[in-house]
Design a protein around this motif. Structure first.
Motif, PDB file in Angstrom:
ATOM      1  N   VAL A   1      13.314  -1.685 -16.216  1.00 27.68           N
ATOM      2  CA  VAL A   1      13.135  -0.807 -15.058  1.00 27.68           C
ATOM      3  C   VAL A   1      12.974   0.639 -15.525  1.00 27.68           C
ATOM      4  CG1 VAL A   1      14.175   0.062 -12.923  1.00 27.68           C
ATOM      5  CG2 VAL A   1      14.342  -2.360 -13.497  1.00 27.68           C
ATOM      6  N   GLY A   2      13.708   1.020 -16.572  1.00 29.58           N
ATOM      7  CA  GLY A   2      13.561   2.366 -17.116  1.00 29.58           C
ATOM      8  C   GLY A   2      12.157   2.610 -17.644  1.00 29.58           C
ATOM      9  N   ALA A   3      11.587   1.603 -18.319  1.00 25.51           N
ATOM     10  CA  ALA A   3      10.228   1.742 -18.841  1.00 25.51           C
ATOM     11  C   ALA A   3       9.210   1.857 -17.706  1.00 25.51           C
ATOM     12  CB  ALA A   3       9.890   0.546 -19.736  1.00 25.51           C
ATOM     13  N   VAL A   4       9.420   1.083 -16.647  1.00 23.25           N
ATOM     14  CA  VAL A   4       8.516   1.167 -15.495  1.00 23.25           C
ATOM     15  C   VAL A   4       8.640   2.531 -14.816  1.00 23.25           C
ATOM     16  CG1 VAL A   4       7.997   0.229 -13.208  1.00 23.25           C
ATOM     17  CG2 VAL A   4       8.480  -1.320 -15.115  1.00 23.25           C
ATOM     18  N   ALA A   5       9.881   3.011 -14.645  1.00 23.20           N
ATOM     19  CA  ALA A   5      10.089   4.322 -14.033  1.00 23.20           C
ATOM     20  C   ALA A   5       9.381   5.414 -14.838  1.00 23.20           C
ATOM     21  CB  ALA A   5      11.580   4.617 -13.925  1.00 23.20           C
TER      22      ALA A   5
ATOM     23  N   ALA B   1       6.760   5.009 -16.736  1.00 19.28           N
ATOM     24  CA  ALA B   1       5.317   4.842 -16.554  1.00 19.28           C
ATOM     25  C   ALA B   1       4.856   5.380 -15.203  1.00 19.28           C
ATOM     26  CB  ALA B   1       4.940   3.364 -16.683  1.00 19.28           C
ATOM     27  N   VAL B   2       5.640   5.115 -14.149  1.00 22.23           N
ATOM     28  CA  VAL B   2       5.288   5.627 -12.815  1.00 22.23           C
ATOM     29  C   VAL B   2       5.304   7.155 -12.826  1.00 22.23           C
ATOM     30  CG1 VAL B   2       5.996   5.753 -10.398  1.00 22.23           C
ATOM     31  CG2 VAL B   2       6.126   3.574 -11.620  1.00 22.23           C
ATOM     32  N   ALA B   3       6.329   7.747 -13.460  1.00 22.90           N
ATOM     33  CA  ALA B   3       6.448   9.205 -13.511  1.00 22.90           C
ATOM     34  C   ALA B   3       5.265   9.823 -14.246  1.00 22.90           C
ATOM     35  CB  ALA B   3       7.754   9.591 -14.188  1.00 22.90           C
ATOM     36  N   SER B   4       4.773   9.154 -15.286  1.00 24.37           N
ATOM     37  CA  SER B   4       3.670   9.711 -16.077  1.00 24.37           C
ATOM     38  C   SER B   4       2.341   9.669 -15.344  1.00 24.37           C
ATOM     39  CB  SER B   4       3.551   8.962 -17.405  1.00 24.37           C
ATOM     40  OG  SER B   4       3.101   7.637 -17.205  1.00 24.37           O
ATOM     41  N   CYS B   5       2.243   8.816 -14.312  1.00 25.01           N
ATOM     42  CA  CYS B   5       0.996   8.665 -13.555  1.00 25.01           C
ATOM     43  C   CYS B   5       0.926   9.575 -12.341  1.00 25.01           C
ATOM     44  CB  CYS B   5       0.837   7.209 -13.110  1.00 25.01           C
ATOM     45  SG  CYS B   5       0.507   6.074 -14.472  1.00 25.01           S
ATOM     46  N   ARG B   6       2.011  10.295 -12.059  1.00 22.12           N
ATOM     47  CA  ARG B   6       2.011  11.123 -10.844  1.00 22.12           C
ATOM     48  C   ARG B   6       1.044  12.293 -10.979  1.00 22.12           C
ATOM     49  NH1 ARG B   6       8.041  12.735  -9.753  1.00 22.12           N
ATOM     50  NH2 ARG B   6       7.988  12.968 -12.005  1.00 22.12           N
TER      51      ARG B   6
ATOM     52  N   ARG C   1       0.826  -1.204   0.000  1.00 20.32           N
ATOM     53  CA  ARG C   1       0.000   0.000   0.000  1.00 20.32           C
ATOM     54  C   ARG C   1       0.865   1.260   0.000  1.00 20.32           C
ATOM     55  NH1 ARG C   1      -4.204   1.224  -2.102  1.00 20.32           N
ATOM     56  NH2 ARG C   1      -5.150  -0.711  -1.331  1.00 20.32           N
ATOM     57  N   HIS C   2       1.991   1.208   0.692  1.00 24.13           N
ATOM     58  CA  HIS C   2       2.908   2.352   0.727  1.00 24.13           C
ATOM     59  C   HIS C   2       3.448   2.647  -0.673  1.00 24.13           C
ATOM     60  CE1 HIS C   2       5.689   5.261   2.172  1.00 24.13           C
ATOM     61  NE2 HIS C   2       6.766   4.511   2.031  1.00 24.13           N
ATOM     62  N   VAL C   3       3.742   1.587  -1.445  1.00 26.23           N
ATOM     63  CA  VAL C   3       4.186   1.774  -2.829  1.00 26.23           C
ATOM     64  C   VAL C   3       3.111   2.515  -3.623  1.00 26.23           C
ATOM     65  CG1 VAL C   3       4.762   0.591  -4.984  1.00 26.23           C
ATOM     66  CG2 VAL C   3       5.704  -0.241  -2.821  1.00 26.23           C
ATOM     67  N   GLN C   4       1.850   2.135  -3.430  1.00 21.10           N
ATOM     68  CA  GLN C   4       0.747   2.795  -4.131  1.00 21.10           C
ATOM     69  C   GLN C   4       0.575   4.242  -3.693  1.00 21.10           C
ATOM     70  OE1 GLN C   4      -0.788   1.832  -6.640  1.00 21.10           O
ATOM     71  NE2 GLN C   4      -1.472  -0.280  -6.590  1.00 21.10           N
ATOM     72  N   ASP C   5       0.710   4.478  -2.385  1.00 20.73           N
ATOM     73  CA  ASP C   5       0.426   5.807  -1.853  1.00 20.73           C
ATOM     74  C   ASP C   5       1.579   6.788  -2.006  1.00 20.73           C
ATOM     75  OD1 ASP C   5      -2.009   4.799  -1.127  1.00 20.73           O
ATOM     76  OD2 ASP C   5      -1.518   4.550   0.998  1.00 20.73           O
ATOM     77  N   SER C   6       2.814   6.278  -2.217  1.00 19.74           N
ATOM     78  CA  SER C   6       3.991   7.148  -2.301  1.00 19.74           C
ATOM     79  C   SER C   6       4.790   6.847  -3.574  1.00 19.74           C
ATOM     80  CB  SER C   6       4.879   6.962  -1.063  1.00 19.74           C
ATOM     81  OG  SER C   6       4.155   7.198   0.120  1.00 19.74           O
ATOM     82  N   PRO C   7       4.181   7.068  -4.751  1.00 21.71           N
ATOM     83  CA  PRO C   7       4.883   6.726  -6.000  1.00 21.71           C
ATOM     84  C   PRO C   7       6.157   7.527  -6.208  1.00 21.71           C
ATOM     85  CG  PRO C   7       2.894   8.003  -6.453  1.00 21.71           C
ATOM     86  CD  PRO C   7       2.845   7.623  -5.008  1.00 21.71           C
ATOM     87  N   ASP C   8       6.205   8.770  -5.701  1.00 23.77           N
ATOM     88  CA  ASP C   8       7.408   9.587  -5.877  1.00 23.77           C
ATOM     89  C   ASP C   8       8.612   8.965  -5.177  1.00 23.77           C
ATOM     90  OD1 ASP C   8       6.042  11.398  -7.382  1.00 23.77           O
ATOM     91  OD2 ASP C   8       5.850  12.911  -5.815  1.00 23.77           O
ATOM     92  N   VAL C   9       8.399   8.450  -3.965  1.00 27.14           N
ATOM     93  CA  VAL C   9       9.499   7.841  -3.215  1.00 27.14           C
ATOM     94  C   VAL C   9       9.949   6.559  -3.897  1.00 27.14           C
ATOM     95  CG1 VAL C   9      10.223   6.923  -0.981  1.00 27.14           C
ATOM     96  CG2 VAL C   9       8.643   8.850  -1.069  1.00 27.14           C
ATOM     97  N   PHE C  10       8.984   5.761  -4.350  1.00 26.30           N
ATOM     98  CA  PHE C  10       9.332   4.524  -5.041  1.00 26.30           C
ATOM     99  C   PHE C  10      10.051   4.828  -6.352  1.00 26.30           C
ATOM    100  CE2 PHE C  10       8.236   1.077  -8.040  1.00 26.30           C
ATOM    101  CZ  PHE C  10       8.888   0.042  -7.398  1.00 26.30           C
ATOM    102  N   LEU C  11       9.577   5.824  -7.101  1.00 27.34           N
ATOM    103  CA  LEU C  11      10.217   6.208  -8.356  1.00 27.34           C
ATOM    104  C   LEU C  11      11.655   6.655  -8.121  1.00 27.34           C
ATOM    105  CD1 LEU C  11      10.214   6.914 -11.373  1.00 27.34           C
ATOM    106  CD2 LEU C  11       9.184   9.118 -10.764  1.00 27.34           C
ATOM    107  N   SER C  12      11.870   7.419  -7.073  1.00 27.20           N
ATOM    108  CA  SER C  12      13.222   7.883  -6.749  1.00 27.20           C
ATOM    109  C   SER C  12      14.153   6.710  -6.486  1.00 27.20           C
ATOM    110  CB  SER C  12      13.170   8.808  -5.526  1.00 27.20           C
ATOM    111  OG  SER C  12      14.463   9.207  -5.137  1.00 27.20           O
ATOM    112  N   TRP C  13      13.625   5.663  -5.843  1.00 25.58           N
ATOM    113  CA  TRP C  13      14.442   4.468  -5.582  1.00 25.58           C
ATOM    114  C   TRP C  13      14.809   3.766  -6.881  1.00 25.58           C
ATOM    115  CZ3 TRP C  13      12.651  -1.012  -4.341  1.00 25.58           C
ATOM    116  CH2 TRP C  13      13.734  -1.786  -3.885  1.00 25.58           C
ATOM    117  N   LEU C  14      13.840   3.620  -7.793  1.00 22.02           N
ATOM    118  CA  LEU C  14      14.137   3.016  -9.089  1.00 22.02           C
ATOM    119  C   LEU C  14      15.225   3.795  -9.824  1.00 22.02           C
ATOM    120  CD1 LEU C  14      10.621   2.059 -10.577  1.00 22.02           C
ATOM    121  CD2 LEU C  14      12.236   0.607  -9.325  1.00 22.02           C
ATOM    122  N   GLU C  15      15.121   5.111  -9.794  1.00 26.61           N
ATOM    123  CA  GLU C  15      16.111   5.948 -10.484  1.00 26.61           C
ATOM    124  C   GLU C  15      17.484   5.819  -9.840  1.00 26.61           C
ATOM    125  OE1 GLU C  15      14.079   9.669 -10.193  1.00 26.61           O
ATOM    126  OE2 GLU C  15      13.077   9.427 -12.147  1.00 26.61           O
TER     127      GLU C  15
END
Length: 249
Positions: free
Chosen positions: A238-242, A244-249, A43-57
């Motif tokens: 992972v780049g493609a997922v990052a 996609a996550v960035a585009s949904c913010r 749930r934290h991954v869903q609620d905090s996409p910016d933090v998760f995206l930063s980790w992927l980057e």
């Protein structure tokens, strides 16, 4: 940040990214990564996409992190990538990625269970379609049953374990914003809802059983080896997922 009483806090790895610090800081203790906690992190991954995206980057920017993650990752025989972003004795964080495809029905077509509990969150794509089954003496559909993890010399081998009939319990759809959780008793199949890029973050607990079951349709080969996932594959996926996550913010 996930609020947790101080008594539950565990050691935080030196230099860990904010996402891992938050995850590790809420862990109830070694060997106690239970299903409610796994759901909390998903749930934290869903609620905090910016933090998760930063980790992927951050992972993508660290050659050693990419090398280590790619080495413990692989292509599943059903055509998706299982990438282990973080591994510790009591929990793992995995990224499952189905690349864009002309075939929307691709997925894990063999009903199977797991040796561990997990919770997952959709981070890219429309989501996943699940079918959950149970063995039955009457009706259902016939399968050949195999045990995964029974051969010490080859843990990935499927060993024959007789026949079984499976009936459908339910067919949940898991979409962006949903969390799906699963214990070791659940037998299911998984496939993306749509043909575009689909990715899910899986928070995996420790092994609860030594083996698990996989069901194959009669006549289907049990020789289903994993494929090598290269560092280039890892970076691209992972780049493609990052992205996609960035585009949904």
């Amino acid at each position: 940040m996930i609020d947790t009483p101080p008594s539950t806090l565990t050691a935080v790895p030196a230099g860990a990214h904010a996402f891992l610090r938050e995850v590790t800081g809420t862990r109830p203790g070694r060997g106690e990564a239970d299903l409610p906690w796994l759901r909390t992190i998903a749930r934290h991954v869903q609620d905090s996409p910016d933090v998760f995206l930063s980790w992927l980057e951050e992972i993508l920017g660290d050659e050693e992190a990419v090398r280590a993650a790619a080495k413990r990752s692989y292509w599943h025989p059903n055509g998706f990538a299982k990438m282990v972003l973080h591994a510790s004795p009591d929990f793992r964080i995995r990224l499952h990625v189905w690349p864009e495809s002309a075939e929307p029905s691709r997925g894990e077509s063999n009903p199977h269970s797991h040796r561990w509990e997990f919770a997952s969150a959709i981070v890219a794509g429309e989501g996943l379609h699940m079918v959950e089954f149970h063995e039955t003496a009457d009706g259902g559909k016939p399968y050949d049953r195999y045990r995964y993890g029974s051969d010490p010399a080859n843990p990935a081998a499927l060993l024959a374990d007789g026949g079984a009939r499976l009936a459908v319990d339910k067919t949940p759809h898991v979409r962006l914003g949903d969390v799906y959780s699963c214990d070791t008793a659940v037998v299911h199949t998984v496939r993306p809802i749509a043909a575009g890029l689909t990715a899910t973050v899986v928070i995996q607990g420790p092994h609860r059983t030594s083996t698990t079951v996989v069901y194959c349709e009669p006549g289907e080969s049990d020789d289903q080896p994993n494929g090598e996932l290269t560092e280039t594959d890892f970076r691209v996926l992972v780049g493609a997922v990052a992205e996609a996550v960035a585009s949904c913010r």
